[in-house]
Scaffold this motif. Sequence first.
Motif, PDB file in Angstrom:
ATOM      1  N   GLY A 159       0.858  -1.058  -0.189  1.00  0.00           N
ATOM      2  CA  GLY A 159      -0.113  -0.068  -0.034  1.00  0.00           C
ATOM      3  C   GLY A 159       0.726   1.283   0.060  1.00  0.00           C
ATOM      4  N   SER A 160       2.188   1.195   0.207  1.00  0.00           N
ATOM      5  CA  SER A 160       3.130   2.261   0.176  1.00  0.00           C
ATOM      6  C   SER A 160       3.593   2.715  -1.215  1.00  0.00           C
ATOM      7  N   GLU A 161       2.943   1.788  -2.170  1.00  0.00           N
ATOM      8  CA  GLU A 161       3.868   2.049  -3.527  1.00  0.00           C
ATOM      9  C   GLU A 161       3.655   3.335  -3.838  1.00  0.00           C
ATOM     10  N   GLU A 162       4.717   3.886  -4.386  1.00  0.00           N
ATOM     11  CA  GLU A 162       4.508   5.255  -5.088  1.00  0.00           C
ATOM     12  C   GLU A 162       3.555   5.593  -6.095  1.00  0.00           C
ATOM     13  N   GLY A 163       3.060   6.685  -6.507  1.00  0.00           N
ATOM     14  CA  GLY A 163       2.118   6.969  -7.285  1.00  0.00           C
ATOM     15  C   GLY A 163       0.494   6.543  -7.158  1.00  0.00           C
ATOM     16  N   LEU A 164       0.200   5.935  -5.912  1.00  0.00           N
ATOM     17  CA  LEU A 164      -1.013   5.384  -5.791  1.00  0.00           C
ATOM     18  C   LEU A 164      -1.838   6.737  -5.245  1.00  0.00           C
ATOM     19  N   ILE A 165      -3.058   6.938  -5.765  1.00  0.00           N
ATOM     20  CA  ILE A 165      -3.834   7.741  -5.355  1.00  0.00           C
ATOM     21  C   ILE A 165      -4.942   7.532  -4.349  1.00  0.00           C
ATOM     22  N   SER A 166      -5.730   8.258  -3.499  1.00  0.00           N
ATOM     23  CA  SER A 166      -6.759   7.884  -2.859  1.00  0.00           C
ATOM     24  C   SER A 166      -8.048   7.470  -3.448  1.00  0.00           C
ATOM     25  N   LYS A 171      -5.164   3.669  -4.105  1.00  0.00           N
ATOM     26  CA  LYS A 171      -4.499   3.007  -2.731  1.00  0.00           C
ATOM     27  C   LYS A 171      -5.772   2.256  -2.159  1.00  0.00           C
ATOM     28  N   GLN A 172      -6.285   1.173  -2.373  1.00  0.00           N
ATOM     29  CA  GLN A 172      -7.318   0.469  -1.919  1.00  0.00           C
ATOM     30  C   GLN A 172      -7.264  -0.917  -2.094  1.00  0.00           C
ATOM     31  N   ASP A 206      -4.702  -2.237   8.136  1.00  0.00           N
ATOM     32  CA  ASP A 206      -4.244  -2.586   6.645  1.00  0.00           C
ATOM     33  C   ASP A 206      -3.604  -1.137   6.048  1.00  0.00           C
ATOM     34  N   THR A 207      -2.548  -1.572   5.359  1.00  0.00           N
ATOM     35  CA  THR A 207      -1.972  -0.227   4.545  1.00  0.00           C
ATOM     36  C   THR A 207      -2.847   0.422   3.686  1.00  0.00           C
ATOM     37  N   ARG A 208      -3.817  -0.284   3.104  1.00  0.00           N
ATOM     38  CA  ARG A 208      -4.697   0.291   2.326  1.00  0.00           C
ATOM     39  C   ARG A 208      -5.984   0.605   2.645  1.00  0.00           C
ATOM     40  N   GLU A 209      -6.777   1.231   2.268  1.00  0.00           N
ATOM     41  CA  GLU A 209      -8.221   1.269   2.415  1.00  0.00           C
ATOM     42  C   GLU A 209      -8.933   0.345   1.704  1.00  0.00           C
TER      43      GLU A 209
END
Length: 430
Positions: free
Chosen positions: A23-30, A303-304, A371-374
Amino acid sequence: MNQALSKELKPTKNLTVSHGGCGSEEGLISVDQALQMLLDHTQSLDIETLTLDQTLNRYLAKAVYSKINLPLFSQSAVDGYAICAAPATLGMGTSFELIGEIRAGQNLEIQLQQGQAIRIFTGAKVPANTSTVARQEIVQLLDNGETRKIVLTEPLQSHADIRDVGEEVACGQLLADLGQKLSVGAIAALSMAGVKNIEVFKYPKIAVVITGDEVSVNVEDLASGKIFDANAPLIQAWFQSRSQEVDIMHVADTEQAVTALLNRLKNEYDLILTTGGVSVGDYDFVRPVTLKLGFEQIFWKVKQKPGKPMLFADLLRQDGSHCYLLGLPGNPAAVYAGMQIYTATLVKVLQGQKKLPEWFSGTIQHELKADTRERFLRMTVQFNDGQLLLNSLSKQQSHMLSNLMHANCLVRVPAGEKMVVGTKLQGLFI
């Protein structure tokens, strides 16, 4: 495309788990950024005029005002007798000369005189000089063969049981506003007001592309390592539930096949909805082909969980129109979440509805690990003592769908924090 079904359904106390740095990967948007970008980068389609019976679940492109009064004329609300009398003469035992009858649908030019009454039925136009209507239950009919009269068996108020002209809707009154969704009730109300044709936003012409060589056509294929297709039936049923038709097709996992199909579809459809082929695998060709064909990438990767490698792109055609592509991951749970949240939003925006999803608020009845992602979890919600109570289901992995037999909502679980009993969460009814 990876699809499968699970067998067991059990409520869980703790749903899972950290996945390291995924979930910490760069470039992810919410999630909220992705939804807002759908609104900001999508243009509404043109307007068309349809007959009212063609407009179920469509969105109004122009406000509708009544051209008539409702009721059209003052009418009786009951089966009874229209009476002409001063208020002081409406006591029990008062009698009136009975001079005839009016049925619903008749337009008799009758003017009652003082002391007269006429038999009238529900919906019939009341004659001029009508003071009130006496329902038949409080009237005694007397007929001696030469004269007929009625006698009130109870006192009666003036202007009783009369539906006045325009009391529901006045001529010129707003009936339905711009952007309103036309439900069964709305169509009935507009029809009663005499509306025959209506302006609505065009419904997008949608192509659904199911990618994957592993999809089985028949049972015999299963022996060769193939699996049943859940995504095509899922998507088709989703659109059918909204009274909409889409064109569904399958494509092999080759660059040539994907290129040939998307190149044809981009000129024919307003929206191309794909499943699978949007991640970074060796056989994920949807994104590179989409970009090669001239689409502009609006976003890629959210980021989900499920549904991280989602793609939204836009192609401006030479005539100024647009073809949009929404690429959903191939796992069926990701497809399901994507349909309920993103496809629903996008299809509405194309019909002039620049609105974010309407989330309800419910209370979780058990703990959920961080969790690291929603996450979007399939849950049950029930109303109890003024609250919406949420309970998660097991089998939440992205390749599993069996808990949809029981789920009635999709719930947002924020990233990075443990959810304790009583935490308020947002959800969508499904």
